[in-house]
Scaffold this active site. Structure first.
Site, PDB file in Angstrom:
ATOM      1  N   ARG A  72      -2.803  22.853 -47.509  1.00  0.00           N
ATOM      2  CA  ARG A  72      -1.979  21.681 -47.238  1.00  0.00           C
ATOM      3  C   ARG A  72      -2.888  20.723 -46.482  1.00  0.00           C
ATOM      4  NH1 ARG A  72       2.531  25.937 -46.983  1.00  0.00           N
ATOM      5  NH2 ARG A  72       3.710  25.389 -48.819  1.00  0.00           N
ATOM      6  N   ASP A 103       6.591  19.527 -55.423  1.00  0.00           N
ATOM      7  CA  ASP A 103       6.913  18.096 -55.307  1.00  0.00           C
ATOM      8  C   ASP A 103       5.970  17.338 -54.361  1.00  0.00           C
ATOM      9  OD1 ASP A 103       7.971  19.377 -53.107  1.00  0.00           O
ATOM     10  OD2 ASP A 103       9.948  18.434 -53.232  1.00  0.00           O
ATOM     11  N   THR A 126       5.667  26.528 -58.453  1.00  0.00           N
ATOM     12  CA  THR A 126       6.322  26.979 -57.221  1.00  0.00           C
ATOM     13  C   THR A 126       7.353  28.037 -57.587  1.00  0.00           C
ATOM     14  OG1 THR A 126       7.931  26.395 -55.510  1.00  0.00           O
ATOM     15  CG2 THR A 126       7.800  24.877 -57.354  1.00  0.00           C
ATOM     16  N   ASP A 128       9.996  28.456 -56.103  1.00  0.00           N
ATOM     17  CA  ASP A 128      11.327  28.000 -55.662  1.00  0.00           C
ATOM     18  C   ASP A 128      12.231  27.471 -56.781  1.00  0.00           C
ATOM     19  OD1 ASP A 128      10.397  28.609 -53.149  1.00  0.00           O
ATOM     20  OD2 ASP A 128       9.969  26.545 -52.587  1.00  0.00           O
ATOM     21  N   ASP A 130      12.590  24.409 -57.599  1.00  0.00           N
ATOM     22  CA  ASP A 130      13.303  23.301 -56.949  1.00  0.00           C
ATOM     23  C   ASP A 130      12.915  21.922 -57.504  1.00  0.00           C
ATOM     24  OD1 ASP A 130      10.738  23.287 -55.946  1.00  0.00           O
ATOM     25  OD2 ASP A 130      11.317  23.095 -53.842  1.00  0.00           O
ATOM     26  N   ARG A 172      13.091  27.827 -50.186  1.00  0.00           N
ATOM     27  CA  ARG A 172      13.215  26.594 -49.382  1.00  0.00           C
ATOM     28  C   ARG A 172      14.674  26.136 -49.409  1.00  0.00           C
ATOM     29  NH1 ARG A 172       8.367  22.306 -48.966  1.00  0.00           N
ATOM     30  NH2 ARG A 172       7.320  24.111 -49.804  1.00  0.00           N
TER      31      ARG A 172
HETATM   32  P1  ADP Z   1       4.157  21.531 -52.574  1.00  0.00           P
HETATM   33  O1  ADP Z   1       3.281  20.823 -53.532  1.00  0.00           O
HETATM   34  O2  ADP Z   1       4.245  22.990 -52.839  1.00  0.00           O
HETATM   35  O3  ADP Z   1       5.517  20.854 -52.443  1.00  0.00           O
HETATM   36  P2  ADP Z   1       3.372  20.437 -49.963  1.00  0.00           P
HETATM   37  O4  ADP Z   1       4.638  19.664 -49.770  1.00  0.00           O
HETATM   38  O5  ADP Z   1       2.854  21.208 -48.814  1.00  0.00           O
HETATM   39  O6  ADP Z   1       3.470  21.496 -51.137  1.00  0.00           O
HETATM   40  O7  ADP Z   1       2.269  19.388 -50.458  1.00  0.00           O
HETATM   41  C1  ADP Z   1       0.951  19.822 -50.767  1.00  0.00           C
HETATM   42  C2  ADP Z   1      -0.020  18.740 -50.403  1.00  0.00           C
HETATM   43  O8  ADP Z   1       0.251  17.560 -51.179  1.00  0.00           O
HETATM   44  C3  ADP Z   1       0.056  18.251 -48.957  1.00  0.00           C
HETATM   45  O9  ADP Z   1      -0.660  19.065 -48.072  1.00  0.00           O
HETATM   46  C4  ADP Z   1      -0.596  16.871 -49.069  1.00  0.00           C
HETATM   47  O10 ADP Z   1      -1.987  16.984 -49.120  1.00  0.00           O
HETATM   48  C5  ADP Z   1      -0.078  16.394 -50.433  1.00  0.00           C
HETATM   49  N1  ADP Z   1       1.118  15.564 -50.242  1.00  0.00           N
HETATM   50  C6  ADP Z   1       2.371  15.973 -49.942  1.00  0.00           C
HETATM   51  N2  ADP Z   1       3.221  14.929 -49.824  1.00  0.00           N
HETATM   52  C7  ADP Z   1       2.482  13.820 -50.037  1.00  0.00           C
HETATM   53  C8  ADP Z   1       2.764  12.415 -50.047  1.00  0.00           C
HETATM   54  N3  ADP Z   1       3.990  11.947 -49.825  1.00  0.00           N
HETATM   55  N4  ADP Z   1       1.745  11.565 -50.309  1.00  0.00           N
HETATM   56  C9  ADP Z   1       0.502  12.028 -50.552  1.00  0.00           C
HETATM   57  N5  ADP Z   1       0.174  13.336 -50.553  1.00  0.00           N
HETATM   58  C10 ADP Z   1       1.134  14.231 -50.308  1.00  0.00           C
HETATM   59  O1  F6P Z   2       7.532  26.593 -51.513  1.00  0.00           O
HETATM   60  C1  F6P Z   2       7.255  27.926 -51.637  1.00  0.00           C
HETATM   61  C2  F6P Z   2       7.601  28.660 -50.375  1.00  0.00           C
HETATM   62  O2  F6P Z   2       7.234  29.990 -50.611  1.00  0.00           O
HETATM   63  C3  F6P Z   2       9.056  28.548 -49.903  1.00  0.00           C
HETATM   64  O3  F6P Z   2       9.899  29.381 -50.636  1.00  0.00           O
HETATM   65  C4  F6P Z   2       8.925  28.910 -48.462  1.00  0.00           C
HETATM   66  O4  F6P Z   2       9.944  28.342 -47.683  1.00  0.00           O
HETATM   67  C5  F6P Z   2       7.608  28.308 -48.095  1.00  0.00           C
HETATM   68  O5  F6P Z   2       6.850  28.196 -49.289  1.00  0.00           O
HETATM   69  C6  F6P Z   2       6.810  29.103 -47.102  1.00  0.00           C
HETATM   70  O6  F6P Z   2       5.606  28.427 -46.891  1.00  0.00           O
HETATM   71  P1  F6P Z   2       4.407  28.875 -45.931  1.00  0.00           P
HETATM   72  O7  F6P Z   2       3.310  29.294 -46.844  1.00  0.00           O
HETATM   73  O8  F6P Z   2       4.060  27.618 -45.201  1.00  0.00           O
HETATM   74  O9  F6P Z   2       4.900  29.960 -45.049  1.00  0.00           O
END
Ligand code: ADP
Ligand code: F6P
Length: 322
Positions: A72, A103, A126, A128, A130, A172
């Site tokens: 992240r 997302d 993912t 999830d 979602d 989530r």
């Molecule tokens: P996921 O893709 O599983 O939903 P995260 O929400 O942690 O996981 O997002 C993964 C990475 O995507 C973040 O650490 C960041 O680098 C990038 N990211 C998330 N949201 C945004 C955003 N609104 N704008 C730009 N980059 C983003």
């Molecule tokens: O988005 C996938 C997920 O496994 C969710 O189900 C859970 O809430 C979260 O990631 C846990 O994330 P972390 O790796 O930050 O503990």
């Protein structure tokens, strides 16, 4: 497009490796080169990437986790971070990127396309489930199958001790893992954020099942509704005559070898993603609807109304005892 990148970002899921393998193989067939970008957007802005040899991905298909690692990355959320990332991509000659993530990762891909003019294609990865634009996300099927196996074991020991068990699963804010695994495990209760629930009514039903001869009870809880230990305390109060236990399946569901469904889905989604980049098309995400691979605009995909699970929930309700 002749040179592309692939990265895995956000929470990992089973099937990410199958997806990376398929991207590399499919691109090679089309005479395209693929850079593996390590640790998601973090590796992109640090230039931590290397060219994939199509032979090097042999044997990857069935492995859980992600060989590219995931991360992240806060810096990427800001325009300066994305500029740095785009400069690195240009330095390596990368013309487009396939983003395997959820997302958040898609929001990042959209920003990279729009601000820096780097075509990006998202593949929904993912456990999830979602993302509302696609019937299923990669990893969901495997996670549900793992949950079913775990619940089978839980029920063995709960029956021996004639107990009630609350099993918490990830997701989530989405209840899909709980809903599908609960139906498939014959749960007596499914608690998910999308549906109202009444614990007193559920406790009464559990008492009824015992009068009918049931020796143990399984309640599946989505993490979006709280944690198992809090529900154990509530059910101990509501069901003082029974022994109540709770367990959280947690990260067990995020690892493991991908199912057949996830391997085939990964392959199909990767092919569509490569095809789009080959044509110079970006700012889109790939998904699956009614068993057909689809692609649509990222903004549109991220703004779809929530999927309606009432039919599935009613399947559970029509089969449950009590
Ligand atoms: P996921 O893709 O599983 O939903 P995260 O929400 O942690 O996981 O997002 C993964 C990475 O995507 C973040 O650490 C960041 O680098 C990038 N990211 C998330 N949201 C945004 C955003 N609104 N704008 C730009 N980059 C983003
Ligand atoms: O988005 C996938 C997920 O496994 C969710 O189900 C859970 O809430 C979260 O990631 C846990 O994330 P972390 O790796 O930050 O503990």
């Amino acid at each position: 497009m002749k040179t592309i990148g692939v990265l895995t970002s956000g929470g990992d899921c089973p099937g990410m490796n199958a997806c990376v393998r398929a991207v590399v193989r499919c691109a090679a067939t089309r005479g395209m080169k693929v850079y593996g970008i390590n640790r998601g957007y973090q590796g992109m802005l640090e230039g931590d990437m290397e060219l994939f040899d199509p032979i090097a991905v042999s044997g990857l298909m069935g492995n859980g986790g992600t060989v590219l690692r995931t991360a992240r990355c806060i810096e990427f959320k800001y325009p300066e971070g994305r500029k740095k990332a785009a400069d690195k991509l240009k330095e390596f000659g990368i013309e487009g990127v396939i983003v395997c993530g959820g997302d958040g990762s898609f929001a990042g891909a959209k920003a990279l396309c729009e601000e820096q003019n780097i075509p990006c294609i998202g593949i929904p990865c993912t456990i999830d489930n979602d993302l509302n634009y696609t019937d299923f996300t990669l990893g969901f099927d495997t996670a549900v199958n793992t949950a079913i196996d775990c619940m089978h074991n839980v029920v063995d020991t709960m029956t021996s001790h004639e107990r009630v068990c609350i099993v918490e699963v990830m997701g989530r804010n989405c209840g899909d893992i709980a809903l599908y695994s609960g139906i498939a495990s014959g749960a007596d209760g499914i608690i998910i954020p999308e549906m109202p629930y009444d614990l007193e009514e559920l406790a009464q039903r559990i008492k009824n099942t015992r009068k009918m001869g049931k020796e143990s009870n399984l309640i599946v809880l989505a993490e979006g509704c709280g944690h198992a230990h809090a529900y154990v305390a509530q059910f101990e109060r509501l069901l003082p005559e029974y022994s109540v236990r709770g367990t959280n399946l947690g990260y067990l569901l995020r690892g493991g070898d991908p199912s057949m469904y996830d391997r085939v889905f990964a392959a199909r989604a990767a092919i569509r993603a490569v095809e789009l980049l080959e044509q110079g098309i970006g700012n889109r995400v790939v998904g699956i609807r009614n068993s057909q691979i689809i692609d649509l605009d990222i903004f549109e995909a991220l703004n779809m109304p929530k999927k309606d699970n009432r039919e599935l929930y009613s399947v559970f309700h029509q089969l449950v005892l009590g």
